[in-house]
Write a protein that holds these residues in place. Structure first.
Motif, mmCIF file in Angstrom:
data_model
loop_
_atom_site.group_PDB
_atom_site.id
_atom_site.type_symbol
_atom_site.label_atom_id
_atom_site.label_comp_id
_atom_site.label_asym_id
_atom_site.label_seq_id
_atom_site.Cartn_x
_atom_site.Cartn_y
_atom_site.Cartn_z
ATOM 1 N N PRO A 128 0.800 -1.277 0.126
ATOM 2 C CA PRO A 128 0.087 0.121 0.096
ATOM 3 C C PRO A 128 0.893 1.137 0.090
ATOM 4 O O PRO A 128 0.505 2.292 -0.829
ATOM 5 C CB PRO A 128 -0.843 -0.011 1.274
ATOM 6 C CG PRO A 128 -0.969 -1.622 1.343
ATOM 7 C CD PRO A 128 0.340 -2.336 0.925
ATOM 8 N N SER A 129 1.868 1.234 0.708
ATOM 9 C CA SER A 129 2.776 2.525 0.783
ATOM 10 C C SER A 129 3.158 2.618 -0.388
ATOM 11 O O SER A 129 3.635 3.916 -0.960
ATOM 12 C CB SER A 129 3.610 2.699 1.780
ATOM 13 O OG SER A 129 4.551 1.544 1.966
ATOM 14 N N ARG A 131 2.295 1.946 -3.533
ATOM 15 C CA ARG A 131 1.281 2.287 -4.396
ATOM 16 C C ARG A 131 1.015 3.741 -4.193
ATOM 17 O O ARG A 131 0.727 4.451 -5.127
ATOM 18 C CB ARG A 131 0.209 1.425 -4.125
ATOM 19 C CG ARG A 131 0.186 -0.032 -4.445
ATOM 20 C CD ARG A 131 -1.135 -0.756 -4.032
ATOM 21 N NE ARG A 131 -2.130 -0.484 -5.174
ATOM 22 C CZ ARG A 131 -3.371 -0.739 -5.377
ATOM 23 N NH1 ARG A 131 -3.766 -1.461 -4.127
ATOM 24 N NH2 ARG A 131 -4.284 -0.271 -5.862
ATOM 25 N N ASP A 132 0.773 4.233 -2.908
ATOM 26 C CA ASP A 132 0.666 5.696 -2.410
ATOM 27 C C ASP A 132 1.903 6.575 -3.112
ATOM 28 O O ASP A 132 1.535 7.599 -3.649
ATOM 29 C CB ASP A 132 0.842 5.785 -1.089
ATOM 30 C CG ASP A 132 -0.423 5.301 -0.409
ATOM 31 O OD1 ASP A 132 -1.413 5.233 -0.999
ATOM 32 O OD2 ASP A 132 -0.615 5.130 0.874
ATOM 33 N N ARG A 133 2.993 6.035 -3.106
ATOM 34 C CA ARG A 133 4.292 6.658 -3.820
ATOM 35 C C ARG A 133 4.478 6.409 -5.069
ATOM 36 O O ARG A 133 5.329 7.016 -5.541
ATOM 37 C CB ARG A 133 5.580 6.534 -2.771
ATOM 38 C CG ARG A 133 5.254 6.926 -1.309
ATOM 39 C CD ARG A 133 6.726 6.757 -0.711
ATOM 40 N NE ARG A 133 7.372 5.424 -0.860
ATOM 41 C CZ ARG A 133 6.815 4.435 -0.104
ATOM 42 N NH1 ARG A 133 5.962 4.386 0.737
ATOM 43 N NH2 ARG A 133 7.483 3.198 -0.237
ATOM 44 N N ARG A 134 3.769 5.480 -5.626
ATOM 45 C CA ARG A 134 3.945 5.302 -7.017
ATOM 46 C C ARG A 134 5.429 5.097 -7.446
ATOM 47 O O ARG A 134 5.750 5.136 -8.518
ATOM 48 C CB ARG A 134 3.380 6.051 -8.012
ATOM 49 C CG ARG A 134 1.856 6.516 -7.770
ATOM 50 C CD ARG A 134 1.154 7.279 -8.845
ATOM 51 N NE ARG A 134 0.842 6.603 -10.045
ATOM 52 C CZ ARG A 134 0.120 5.764 -10.384
ATOM 53 N NH1 ARG A 134 -0.709 5.359 -9.562
ATOM 54 N NH2 ARG A 134 -0.014 5.207 -11.568
ATOM 55 N N GLU A 177 1.525 1.354 -11.464
ATOM 56 C CA GLU A 177 1.650 2.077 -10.196
ATOM 57 C C GLU A 177 3.050 2.411 -10.133
ATOM 58 O O GLU A 177 3.311 2.853 -8.995
ATOM 59 C CB GLU A 177 0.886 1.426 -9.224
ATOM 60 C CG GLU A 177 -0.790 1.340 -9.374
ATOM 61 C CD GLU A 177 -1.342 0.745 -8.435
ATOM 62 O OE1 GLU A 177 -2.173 1.499 -7.514
ATOM 63 O OE2 GLU A 177 -1.112 -0.362 -8.159
#
Length: 261
Positions: A128-129, A131-134, A177
């Motif tokens: 998840p982290s 994906r947040d930062r791509r 992503e």
């Protein structure tokens, strides 16, 4: 070549010795902050100390991969000390030599938990982290047995193949992503694990260790076992910003050992 991972946070499973320690050192040499997880806490601490002494940043964690309950607190500790995980290197210990038949289901379950389920669960925790930062790199070390099954390694051949299908499927799900997911396949790399397997074969066949190693070397076109540093350099490249368009791939680091295309 600048691999552009300075300041990134890497988590190396099984990083206290062998290939894991070599990868930890290689990542640190490129400026990554490295969390080193190992069932042997003293080995993890020692590897982290070597990185710190060389001017890098590292932390060691005692981590039994078979215990899924420690995943969240361990990752939270890394996030608090080094930042969110950008690079995940999945390395698990190998199971004992066995045939493919006649193995107690409890033994299959035990090694599935430590070799397969742990890798999937830890990856799910850090994704998840990323994906947040791509941006993210997930590299899983397997075995040449996933391409050409190795005699008397029934557990390893079967369980590591599970990670091949998982890795390829995951790579397509997160590619858009900025996250890459790859496998690295070692051949005969000079590690304690390979020496253990050579010794077990020597005992099984009633031959000397030198004879076993000579016959193994004869099957490798490069005529020698690989070094841990050579393997670590390949993994570090896949974990870098430079390898941003490589995903869903399996890289062989085997000196030409595996004969199939």
């Amino acid at each position: 070549m600048d691999l552009r991972i300075k300041g990134r946070t890497a988590l190396v499973l099984g990083g206290g010795g062998g290939l894991g320690a070599a990868i930890s050192l290689a990542l640190a040499a490129e400026g990554a902050k490295v969390a080193i997880a190992d069932i042997k806490g003293d080995a993890a601490a020692s590897a982290a100390h070597r990185i710190d002494a060389a001017g890098g940043t590292a932390m060691g964690l005692a981590w039994d991969l078979a215990d899924l309950s420690v995943i969240d607190p361990s990752v939270r500790s890394i996030e608090a000390s080094l930042g969110p995980v950008d690079i995940l290197i999945n390395i698990t210990g190998g199971p004992p030599p066995t045939t493919a038949r006649g193995i107690d289901p409890a033994v299959w379950a035990e090694h599935f938990n430590s070799m397969v389920l742990s890798v999937i669960a830890i990856t799910d925790r850090v994704l998840p982290s990323m994906r947040d930062r791509r941006w993210g790199r997930i590299v899983t070390s397997t075995s040449s047995g996933v391409v050409a099954p190795i005699p008397n390694l029934g557990l390893s051949n079967a369980l590591r193949l599970s990670l091949v299908g998982w890795s390829k499927t995951l790579s397509a799900e997160v590619a858009h992503e900025g996250i890459t997911v790859n496998l690295v396949i070692p051949g005969r790399i000079a590690t304690d694990r390979i020496r253990f397997l050579d010794e077990a074969r020597a005992q099984r066949e009633g031959r000397s260790l030198d004879a076993i190693q000579s016959s193994s070397t004869a099957t490798i076109p490069m005529g020698r076992y690989g070094t841990q540093e050579e393997y670590a350099d390949a993994v570090t490249f896949l974990a870098s910003d430079r390898a941003g368009y490589i995903t869903g791939s399996s890289l062989r680091v085997d000196g030409g050992l595996i004969q199939s295309i």
